[in-house]
Design a protein around this motif. Sequence first.
Motif, short mmCIF file in Angstrom:
data_model
loop_
_atom_site.label_atom_id
_atom_site.label_comp_id
_atom_site.label_asym_id
_atom_site.label_seq_id
_atom_site.Cartn_x
_atom_site.Cartn_y
_atom_site.Cartn_z
N TRP A 170 32.03 11.27 8.97
CA TRP A 170 33.27 12.04 9.02
C TRP A 170 34.21 11.72 7.85
N VAL A 171 33.82 10.77 7.01
CA VAL A 171 34.67 10.37 5.89
C VAL A 171 34.31 11.20 4.65
N PRO A 172 35.27 11.95 4.09
CA PRO A 172 34.98 12.76 2.90
C PRO A 172 34.79 11.88 1.67
N PRO A 173 34.12 12.36 0.63
CA PRO A 173 33.92 11.55 -0.59
C PRO A 173 35.26 11.27 -1.27
N LYS A 174 35.42 10.07 -1.79
CA LYS A 174 36.69 9.68 -2.40
C LYS A 174 37.01 10.49 -3.65
N ASP A 175 35.97 10.86 -4.40
CA ASP A 175 36.23 11.59 -5.64
C ASP A 175 36.38 13.10 -5.41
N GLY A 176 36.11 13.54 -4.17
CA GLY A 176 36.25 14.95 -3.87
C GLY A 176 35.19 15.83 -4.50
N MET A 177 34.23 15.22 -5.17
CA MET A 177 33.21 15.99 -5.90
C MET A 177 31.79 15.69 -5.41
N SER A 178 31.57 14.50 -4.88
CA SER A 178 30.24 14.10 -4.43
C SER A 178 29.86 14.82 -3.14
N HIS A 179 28.65 14.56 -2.69
CA HIS A 179 28.17 15.15 -1.44
C HIS A 179 29.11 14.81 -0.29
N ASP A 180 29.51 15.82 0.48
CA ASP A 180 30.40 15.61 1.62
C ASP A 180 29.59 15.61 2.90
N PRO A 181 29.45 14.47 3.57
CA PRO A 181 28.62 14.38 4.77
C PRO A 181 29.17 15.15 5.97
N ARG A 182 30.43 15.58 5.87
CA ARG A 182 31.02 16.34 6.99
C ARG A 182 30.40 17.72 7.11
N GLY A 183 29.95 18.28 5.97
CA GLY A 183 29.34 19.60 6.02
C GLY A 183 29.50 20.36 4.71
N MET A 184 29.07 21.60 4.72
CA MET A 184 29.13 22.45 3.55
C MET A 184 30.58 22.87 3.28
N SER A 185 30.94 22.96 2.03
CA SER A 185 32.34 23.20 1.65
C SER A 185 32.93 24.47 2.26
N GLU A 186 32.17 25.54 2.27
CA GLU A 186 32.68 26.80 2.83
C GLU A 186 33.04 26.65 4.30
N TYR A 187 32.23 25.89 5.02
CA TYR A 187 32.49 25.65 6.44
C TYR A 187 33.70 24.74 6.63
#
Length: 206
Positions: A170-187
Motif C-alpha cells: 500500500w506504500v507508493p514509490p518515494k520517487d513517484g516514478m517507479s513501479h507502484d505496488p498499489r496498482g495501475m496509475s489509471e486506476y
Amino acid sequence: QRVIGFDKDGRPIIYTCFGGALDRHHTPSNIQHLMSTLEECTNIIEKRRIKGITKKASESQWVWVIDFYGFNVWDQSPKSAMLTSKLMSHYPEMLHLLVCINAPLIFSSTWSLLNKALDDRVREKVAFIKTGNMVEKLGERLGNQASLWLCAEAMDNRRKGKQGYRKAYWVPPKDGMSHDPRGMSEYLNSKYYITTPGDVFLQQSG
C-alpha cells in the motif's frame, strides 16, 4: 489480495500473491476477504455500467490473477480449496479469466481436487503461465498496460522476498516514478480506487 486496475476491455483485475498475503492460513479470514473483494468488483462494474463505460455483457466480468510466489506445503488446504470453489460457483458468469502464475508442482494435488469441484464454466477460464512469458501471454489477454504492471509486480515480489523484506504493497514509490505496488496509475487516479486496510494504516500512522 486487491483490485489493481482494469484490463484492455475495462474489466477489474484482482491480484493475489501468496508471499504477500497476511493470515493466509486462516481459512475463514481468507474466504471473507475473497467475498469482499468479489463484491467490490461487482460494485465497480455496476458503477461503470451506470456511467455508460461498461456496455457489453462480456465487459461486466472480472479477472483474477494469482501469483504463486511464496506458496508452500502449508498452503495445501483442501478445506480452503473446496470453499473457494464453492464460492466461485456463485460467480461463474462474472469470471472472465483466472490466471495462475508459476503454480508449483506441489499445487497439483490441490488443483486435482479443485478441477473436479469447479463449475465447467469456471474451469475453462483457468490459464497457467510462467513469469518468463508473462508479458506476451497476458498482453494478448489483458492488454499491455495490465501485463506490464503484473510482470513488474511479480518481479518486485521476488526481489524483495529474496532480500527478506516484507512488502508493504500500500506504500507508493518515494520517487513517484517507479513501479507502484498499489496498482495501475489509471486506476489509482480514478474514483473507482478501493481503499485497502493498508491505506487506512498508513493514514493513521502518518
